[in-house]
Design a protein around this motif. Structure first.
Motif, PDB file in Angstrom:
ATOM      1  N   SER A  20       0.927  -1.279  -0.114  1.00  0.00           N
ATOM      2  CA  SER A  20       0.041  -0.097   0.110  1.00  0.00           C
ATOM      3  C   SER A  20       0.878   1.335   0.027  1.00  0.00           C
ATOM      4  CB  SER A  20      -0.890   0.114   1.396  1.00  0.00           C
ATOM      5  OG  SER A  20      -1.738   1.209   1.191  1.00  0.00           O
ATOM      6  N   SER A  21       0.377   2.105  -0.767  1.00  0.00           N
ATOM      7  CA  SER A  21       1.325   3.592  -0.974  1.00  0.00           C
ATOM      8  C   SER A  21       0.497   4.736   0.035  1.00  0.00           C
ATOM      9  CB  SER A  21       1.482   4.039  -2.174  1.00  0.00           C
ATOM     10  OG  SER A  21      -0.004   4.364  -2.922  1.00  0.00           O
ATOM     11  N   MET A  22      -0.680   4.250   0.643  1.00  0.00           N
ATOM     12  CA  MET A  22      -1.596   5.157   1.481  1.00  0.00           C
ATOM     13  C   MET A  22      -0.864   5.551   2.706  1.00  0.00           C
ATOM     14  SD  MET A  22      -4.130   5.614  -0.409  1.00  0.00           S
ATOM     15  CE  MET A  22      -5.307   6.394   0.613  1.00  0.00           C
ATOM     16  N   PRO A  23      -0.600   6.967   3.052  1.00  0.00           N
ATOM     17  CA  PRO A  23      -0.062   7.477   4.420  1.00  0.00           C
ATOM     18  C   PRO A  23      -0.760   6.829   5.433  1.00  0.00           C
ATOM     19  CG  PRO A  23      -0.317   9.094   2.541  1.00  0.00           C
ATOM     20  CD  PRO A  23      -0.664   8.046   2.277  1.00  0.00           C
ATOM     21  N   GLU A  24      -2.257   6.723   5.381  1.00  0.00           N
ATOM     22  CA  GLU A  24      -3.177   6.219   6.549  1.00  0.00           C
ATOM     23  C   GLU A  24      -2.519   4.818   6.651  1.00  0.00           C
ATOM     24  OE1 GLU A  24      -6.769   5.628   8.811  1.00  0.00           O
ATOM     25  OE2 GLU A  24      -5.984   7.590   7.800  1.00  0.00           O
TER      26      GLU A  24
ATOM     27  N   ASP B 172       0.459   1.207  10.737  1.00  0.00           N
ATOM     28  CA  ASP B 172       1.441   0.398  10.813  1.00  0.00           C
ATOM     29  C   ASP B 172       2.275   0.889  12.287  1.00  0.00           C
ATOM     30  OD1 ASP B 172       2.203  -2.227   9.985  1.00  0.00           O
ATOM     31  OD2 ASP B 172       3.710  -0.980   8.644  1.00  0.00           O
ATOM     32  N   LEU B 173       2.577   2.283  12.013  1.00  0.00           N
ATOM     33  CA  LEU B 173       3.324   2.840  13.280  1.00  0.00           C
ATOM     34  C   LEU B 173       2.646   2.787  14.772  1.00  0.00           C
ATOM     35  CD1 LEU B 173       4.749   5.878  11.203  1.00  0.00           C
ATOM     36  CD2 LEU B 173       6.047   3.603  11.926  1.00  0.00           C
ATOM     37  N   TYR B 174       1.262   2.940  14.460  1.00  0.00           N
ATOM     38  CA  TYR B 174       0.397   3.337  15.550  1.00  0.00           C
ATOM     39  C   TYR B 174       0.292   1.918  16.576  1.00  0.00           C
ATOM     40  CZ  TYR B 174      -3.609   4.115  18.601  1.00  0.00           C
ATOM     41  OH  TYR B 174      -4.693   4.377  19.589  1.00  0.00           O
ATOM     42  N   VAL B 175       0.117   0.928  15.569  1.00  0.00           N
ATOM     43  CA  VAL B 175       0.263  -0.515  16.254  1.00  0.00           C
ATOM     44  C   VAL B 175       1.372  -0.649  16.953  1.00  0.00           C
ATOM     45  CG1 VAL B 175       0.336  -3.022  15.564  1.00  0.00           C
ATOM     46  CG2 VAL B 175      -1.502  -1.434  14.545  1.00  0.00           C
ATOM     47  N   LEU B 176       2.732  -0.376  16.402  1.00  0.00           N
ATOM     48  CA  LEU B 176       4.128  -0.505  17.147  1.00  0.00           C
ATOM     49  C   LEU B 176       3.880   0.310  18.501  1.00  0.00           C
ATOM     50  CD1 LEU B 176       6.641  -1.773  17.269  1.00  0.00           C
ATOM     51  CD2 LEU B 176       7.578   0.311  15.925  1.00  0.00           C
ATOM     52  N   GLU B 177       3.427   1.449  18.394  1.00  0.00           N
ATOM     53  CA  GLU B 177       3.326   2.424  19.497  1.00  0.00           C
ATOM     54  C   GLU B 177       2.449   1.980  20.569  1.00  0.00           C
ATOM     55  OE1 GLU B 177       2.867   7.280  20.352  1.00  0.00           O
ATOM     56  OE2 GLU B 177       1.345   6.270  18.820  1.00  0.00           O
ATOM     57  N   ARG B 178       1.336   1.384  20.239  1.00  0.00           N
ATOM     58  CA  ARG B 178       0.521   0.592  21.190  1.00  0.00           C
ATOM     59  C   ARG B 178       1.146  -0.425  21.836  1.00  0.00           C
ATOM     60  NH1 ARG B 178      -2.884   3.381  23.858  1.00  0.00           N
ATOM     61  NH2 ARG B 178      -4.009   1.488  24.127  1.00  0.00           N
ATOM     62  N   ALA B 179       1.784  -1.329  21.060  1.00  0.00           N
ATOM     63  CA  ALA B 179       2.522  -2.574  21.640  1.00  0.00           C
ATOM     64  C   ALA B 179       3.469  -1.842  22.499  1.00  0.00           C
ATOM     65  CB  ALA B 179       3.509  -3.196  20.492  1.00  0.00           C
TER      66      ALA B 179
ATOM     67  N   LYS C 184      14.077  10.731   9.716  1.00  0.00           N
ATOM     68  CA  LYS C 184      15.291  10.975   9.211  1.00  0.00           C
ATOM     69  C   LYS C 184      15.573  10.201   8.007  1.00  0.00           C
ATOM     70  CE  LYS C 184      20.317  10.556  10.304  1.00  0.00           C
ATOM     71  NZ  LYS C 184      21.256   9.960  11.560  1.00  0.00           N
ATOM     72  N   HIS C 185      15.254   9.095   7.918  1.00  0.00           N
ATOM     73  CA  HIS C 185      15.268   8.094   6.750  1.00  0.00           C
ATOM     74  C   HIS C 185      14.363   8.067   5.861  1.00  0.00           C
ATOM     75  CE1 HIS C 185      18.316   6.554   9.930  1.00  0.00           C
ATOM     76  NE2 HIS C 185      19.107   6.577   8.703  1.00  0.00           N
ATOM     77  N   TYR C 186      13.199   8.667   6.148  1.00  0.00           N
ATOM     78  CA  TYR C 186      12.135   8.418   4.950  1.00  0.00           C
ATOM     79  C   TYR C 186      11.742   9.994   4.723  1.00  0.00           C
ATOM     80  CZ  TYR C 186       7.966   6.633   2.900  1.00  0.00           C
ATOM     81  OH  TYR C 186       6.764   6.311   1.939  1.00  0.00           O
ATOM     82  N   LYS C 187      12.172  10.505   3.623  1.00  0.00           N
ATOM     83  CA  LYS C 187      11.797  11.903   3.059  1.00  0.00           C
ATOM     84  C   LYS C 187      10.348  11.915   2.788  1.00  0.00           C
ATOM     85  CE  LYS C 187      16.527  12.565   0.920  1.00  0.00           C
ATOM     86  NZ  LYS C 187      17.152  12.030   2.141  1.00  0.00           N
ATOM     87  N   GLN C 188       9.593  10.988   2.678  1.00  0.00           N
ATOM     88  CA  GLN C 188       8.112  11.152   2.414  1.00  0.00           C
ATOM     89  C   GLN C 188       7.368  11.015   3.613  1.00  0.00           C
ATOM     90  OE1 GLN C 188      10.061   9.226  -0.283  1.00  0.00           O
ATOM     91  NE2 GLN C 188      10.375  11.319  -1.107  1.00  0.00           N
ATOM     92  N   SER C 189       7.949  11.152   4.714  1.00  0.00           N
ATOM     93  CA  SER C 189       7.261  10.784   6.037  1.00  0.00           C
ATOM     94  C   SER C 189       6.358  11.851   6.506  1.00  0.00           C
ATOM     95  CB  SER C 189       8.335  10.520   7.246  1.00  0.00           C
ATOM     96  OG  SER C 189       9.139  11.660   7.460  1.00  0.00           O
ATOM     97  N   LYS C 190       6.415  13.006   6.001  1.00  0.00           N
ATOM     98  CA  LYS C 190       5.676  14.112   6.568  1.00  0.00           C
ATOM     99  C   LYS C 190       4.108  13.856   6.547  1.00  0.00           C
ATOM    100  CE  LYS C 190       4.949  19.189   6.566  1.00  0.00           C
ATOM    101  NZ  LYS C 190       5.597  20.323   5.941  1.00  0.00           N
ATOM    102  N   PRO C 191       3.629  13.371   5.389  1.00  0.00           N
ATOM    103  CA  PRO C 191       1.934  13.048   5.443  1.00  0.00           C
ATOM    104  C   PRO C 191       1.786  11.738   6.428  1.00  0.00           C
ATOM    105  CG  PRO C 191       3.048  12.343   3.226  1.00  0.00           C
ATOM    106  CD  PRO C 191       3.971  13.294   3.994  1.00  0.00           C
ATOM    107  N   ILE C 192       2.571  11.002   6.657  1.00  0.00           N
ATOM    108  CA  ILE C 192       2.304   9.824   7.425  1.00  0.00           C
ATOM    109  C   ILE C 192       2.485  10.390   8.880  1.00  0.00           C
ATOM    110  CG2 ILE C 192       3.361   7.622   8.278  1.00  0.00           C
ATOM    111  CD1 ILE C 192       4.929   7.710   5.431  1.00  0.00           C
TER     112      ILE C 192
END
Length: 221
Positions: free
Chosen positions: A158-162, A167-174, A195-203
């Motif tokens: 998936s290319s969707m920021p959502e 994915d990140l939220y699941v890890l944060e909750r863990a 830092k390592h993902y230049k397209q991270s802003k919308p995410i």
């Protein structure tokens, strides 16, 4: 070809076995077998299972090719719905944190690990792979210190920021549910990810929305 397998884990979708030898690989391997769902029509079950096995193996391969440390795939047996892959020698990140929880992780240098996790997730999302089940149980530390991401059973493209934000939220909750006082650790993981993902802003924007929805669900019950 193989010795008698030992079942080391069973989840809702699959059983995981350890084989002490496999083909010419002296170290043996891990075999992940998706089992039949009796409530589904047999033909449909075969189709869906084959699709999931293929998808998991493909996601593992793509992540590994992108430079992410994941178990190497040795063989995919569609008929047996089984993936034979590298047996990682090391410990889970969950076990490492639990073993050092009593002293607030003071004996651990977590900064390098956080940086490696963030970098790994950045590589994964940059090729539009969603893990689907990011937890500290699904991250292992090799003896050389490398962080290995495992169990891509729920992964998809998936290319969707959502989707990446979830994915990140699941890890944060863990982290928050299993490992107290690790807020800064997760913040460091996110900092490395950005830092390592230049397209991270919308995410990151979507992550705030996902967090807000999660808090509302908690309040409502």
């Amino acid at each position: 070809m193989t010795t008698e397998p030992i079942c080391i884990k069973q989840g809702a979708e699959a059983r995981v076995y350890e084989l002490s030898t496999f083909l010419t690989i002296k170290e043996g391997c891990i075999a992940k077998e998706r089992f039949k769902k009796t409530y589904r029509h047999p033909d449909l079950d075969r189709q869906l299972t084959a699709r999931r096995v293929t998808q998991e193996a493909r996601c593992l391969y793509r992540c590994n090719k992108a430079g992410m440390d994941t178990p190497a795939v040795y063989l995919v047996d569609i008929q047996k719905a089984t993936i034979y892959m590298e047996k990682i020698v090391g410990t889970t990140f969950k076990r490492l944190l639990l073993d050092n929880q009593h002293n607030q992780y003071s004996d651990l240098d977590l900064a390098p690990i956080a940086d490696k996790i963030g970098k790994a997730l950045a590589k994964m999302h940059s090729i539009d792979i969603i893990h689907g089940d990011l937890t500290t149980s699904n991250m292992m530390l090799r003896e050389n210190g490398s962080v290995v991401t495992i169990d891509f059973g729920l992964s998809y493209g998936s290319s969707m920021p959502e989707d990446k934000a979830v994915d990140l939220y699941v890890l944060e909750r863990a982290f928050s549910s299993t490992h107290p006082s690790t807020e800064q650790l997760f913040a460091n993981i996110l900092a490395s990810y950005i830092k390592h993902y230049k397209q991270s802003k919308p995410i990151m924007s979507k992550l705030e929305e996902v967090r807000l929805r999660g808090r509302k669900r908690t309040m409502i019950g």
